[in-house]
Design a protein around this motif. Structure first.
Motif, PDB file in Angstrom:
ATOM      1  N   PHE A 143       0.839  -1.205   0.000  1.00 16.49           N
ATOM      2  CA  PHE A 143       0.000   0.000   0.000  1.00 16.49           C
ATOM      3  C   PHE A 143       0.872   1.253   0.000  1.00 16.49           C
ATOM      4  O   PHE A 143       1.763   1.407   0.829  1.00 16.49           O
ATOM      5  N   HIS A 144       0.624   2.154  -0.959  1.00 16.71           N
ATOM      6  CA  HIS A 144       1.459   3.345  -1.133  1.00 16.71           C
ATOM      7  C   HIS A 144       0.601   4.559  -1.478  1.00 16.71           C
ATOM      8  O   HIS A 144      -0.620   4.448  -1.618  1.00 16.71           O
ATOM      9  N   TYR A 145       1.259   5.714  -1.643  1.00 15.38           N
ATOM     10  CA  TYR A 145       0.511   6.954  -1.866  1.00 15.38           C
ATOM     11  C   TYR A 145      -0.302   6.932  -3.161  1.00 15.38           C
ATOM     12  O   TYR A 145      -1.319   7.616  -3.264  1.00 15.38           O
ATOM     13  N   GLY A 146       0.101   6.149  -4.137  1.00  8.48           N
ATOM     14  CA  GLY A 146      -0.710   6.010  -5.344  1.00  8.48           C
ATOM     15  C   GLY A 146      -2.057   5.372  -5.036  1.00  8.48           C
ATOM     16  O   GLY A 146      -3.096   5.790  -5.567  1.00  8.48           O
ATOM     17  N   HIS A 147      -2.051   4.377  -4.168  1.00 10.21           N
ATOM     18  CA  HIS A 147      -3.304   3.756  -3.737  1.00 10.21           C
ATOM     19  C   HIS A 147      -4.173   4.773  -2.995  1.00 10.21           C
ATOM     20  O   HIS A 147      -5.379   4.864  -3.233  1.00 10.21           O
ATOM     21  N   VAL A 148      -3.551   5.528  -2.090  1.00  9.00           N
ATOM     22  CA  VAL A 148      -4.297   6.521  -1.311  1.00  9.00           C
ATOM     23  C   VAL A 148      -4.944   7.542  -2.244  1.00  9.00           C
ATOM     24  O   VAL A 148      -6.128   7.878  -2.096  1.00  9.00           O
ATOM     25  N   ARG A 149      -4.183   8.030  -3.212  1.00  5.29           N
ATOM     26  CA  ARG A 149      -4.724   9.028  -4.147  1.00  5.29           C
ATOM     27  C   ARG A 149      -5.848   8.453  -4.992  1.00  5.29           C
ATOM     28  O   ARG A 149      -6.853   9.130  -5.249  1.00  5.29           O
ATOM     29  N   LEU A 150      -5.726   7.200  -5.412  1.00  8.48           N
ATOM     30  CA  LEU A 150      -6.799   6.555  -6.161  1.00  8.48           C
ATOM     31  C   LEU A 150      -8.056   6.456  -5.306  1.00  8.48           C
ATOM     32  O   LEU A 150      -9.156   6.813  -5.743  1.00  8.48           O
ATOM     33  N   LEU A 151      -7.914   6.003  -4.073  1.00  5.21           N
ATOM     34  CA  LEU A 151      -9.074   5.857  -3.187  1.00  5.21           C
ATOM     35  C   LEU A 151      -9.719   7.211  -2.895  1.00  5.21           C
ATOM     36  O   LEU A 151     -10.947   7.317  -2.841  1.00  5.21           O
ATOM     37  N   ALA A 152      -8.919   8.246  -2.734  1.00  3.66           N
ATOM     38  CA  ALA A 152      -9.455   9.590  -2.497  1.00  3.66           C
ATOM     39  C   ALA A 152     -10.272  10.059  -3.712  1.00  3.66           C
ATOM     40  O   ALA A 152     -11.374  10.615  -3.554  1.00  3.66           O
ATOM     41  N   ARG A 153      -9.745   9.838  -4.914  1.00  2.00           N
ATOM     42  CA  ARG A 153     -10.484  10.232  -6.127  1.00  2.00           C
ATOM     43  C   ARG A 153     -11.773   9.430  -6.265  1.00  2.00           C
ATOM     44  O   ARG A 153     -12.810   9.969  -6.659  1.00  2.00           O
ATOM     45  N   LEU A 154     -11.710   8.140  -5.934  1.00  2.00           N
ATOM     46  CA  LEU A 154     -12.909   7.303  -6.001  1.00  2.00           C
ATOM     47  C   LEU A 154     -13.973   7.801  -5.031  1.00  2.00           C
ATOM     48  O   LEU A 154     -15.143   7.894  -5.378  1.00  2.00           O
ATOM     49  N   LYS A 155     -13.564   8.114  -3.828  1.00  2.00           N
ATOM     50  CA  LYS A 155     -14.508   8.570  -2.798  1.00  2.00           C
ATOM     51  C   LYS A 155     -15.175   9.880  -3.221  1.00  2.00           C
ATOM     52  O   LYS A 155     -16.349  10.113  -2.914  1.00  2.00           O
ATOM     53  N   GLU A 177       4.736   7.973 -11.442  1.00  2.00           N
ATOM     54  CA  GLU A 177       5.971   7.763 -10.670  1.00  2.00           C
ATOM     55  C   GLU A 177       5.872   6.750  -9.538  1.00  2.00           C
ATOM     56  O   GLU A 177       6.790   6.636  -8.742  1.00  2.00           O
ATOM     57  N   ILE A 178       4.752   6.015  -9.435  1.00  2.00           N
ATOM     58  CA  ILE A 178       4.656   5.027  -8.355  1.00  2.00           C
ATOM     59  C   ILE A 178       3.817   3.841  -8.823  1.00  2.00           C
ATOM     60  O   ILE A 178       2.801   4.003  -9.482  1.00  2.00           O
ATOM     61  N   GLU A 195       6.999  -1.359  -9.509  1.00  2.00           N
ATOM     62  CA  GLU A 195       8.247  -0.594  -9.431  1.00  2.00           C
ATOM     63  C   GLU A 195       8.881  -0.707  -8.044  1.00  2.00           C
ATOM     64  O   GLU A 195      10.094  -0.841  -7.923  1.00  2.00           O
ATOM     65  N   ILE A 196       8.063  -0.646  -7.008  1.00  3.87           N
ATOM     66  CA  ILE A 196       8.584  -0.768  -5.641  1.00  3.87           C
ATOM     67  C   ILE A 196       9.253  -2.127  -5.466  1.00  3.87           C
ATOM     68  O   ILE A 196      10.359  -2.222  -4.940  1.00  3.87           O
ATOM     69  N   LYS A 197       8.578  -3.185  -5.909  1.00  4.20           N
ATOM     70  CA  LYS A 197       9.147  -4.535  -5.781  1.00  4.20           C
ATOM     71  C   LYS A 197      10.460  -4.644  -6.551  1.00  4.20           C
ATOM     72  O   LYS A 197      11.425  -5.226  -6.055  1.00  4.20           O
ATOM     73  N   ASN A 198      10.508  -4.080  -7.752  1.00  2.87           N
ATOM     74  CA  ASN A 198      11.740  -4.119  -8.548  1.00  2.87           C
ATOM     75  C   ASN A 198      12.860  -3.332  -7.866  1.00  2.87           C
ATOM     76  O   ASN A 198      14.004  -3.785  -7.817  1.00  2.87           O
TER      77      ASN A 198
END
Length: 138
Positions: free
Chosen positions: A13-25, A116-117, A121-124
């Motif tokens: 879980f990263h800031y890209g997930h947070v931003r997606l969830l915020a836009r969805l909400k 950028e996230i 990419e994090i795993k790599n």
């Protein structure tokens, strides 16, 4: 009340997930997040770092998420949309076109990913980090 539903693995879980969830909400009143189970991920040829239970717990703690469900198979989307009276099915635009068949049930929206996230990419990046020094040798 407008209900939004999305699906994903949500590993690391990263800031890209947070931003997606915020836009969805922002699209409605209630956000349902369906998290792929470990078994379903295995069927898709994917493996998550965190277990389904851990990923579901992280999402349930996110202030944008109202309900977390398990995703166990591809065909579940139709049933979920009907059962939870979903108004909007939304997912990342890397899936563009894959879920257009749901348009007769609800609005289908493909949202751009956060630049950028990505979990991949994090795993790599983590795979190429040098190991931490052993603290027990101090």
């Amino acid at each position: 009340m407008k209900t939004i539903i999305t699906y994903g693995t949500f590993d690391l879980f990263h800031y890209g997930h947070v931003r997606l969830l915020a836009r969805l909400k922002q699209l409605g009143d209630k956000l349902i997040v369906c998290v792929s189970t470990d078994e379903f991920n295995a069927q898709k040829g994917k493996a998550a770092f965190f277990s389904y239970q851990q990923r579901a717990e992280i999402l349930a703690a996110c202030r944008y998420v109202d309900l977390v469900l398990s995703e166990t198979h591809w065909g579940q989307k139709v049933t979920d949309i009907e059962k939870y009276s979903v108004d909007i099915f939304a997912i990342g635009d890397d899936w563009r076109g894959h879920f257009d068949h749901l348009q007769h049930l609800c609005e289908v929206i493909y949202l751009p990913r956060t630049d950028e996230i990505s979990t991949t990419e994090i795993k790599n990046d983590l795979a190429f980090l040098p190991p931490f020094p052993d603290a027990s040798n101090d």
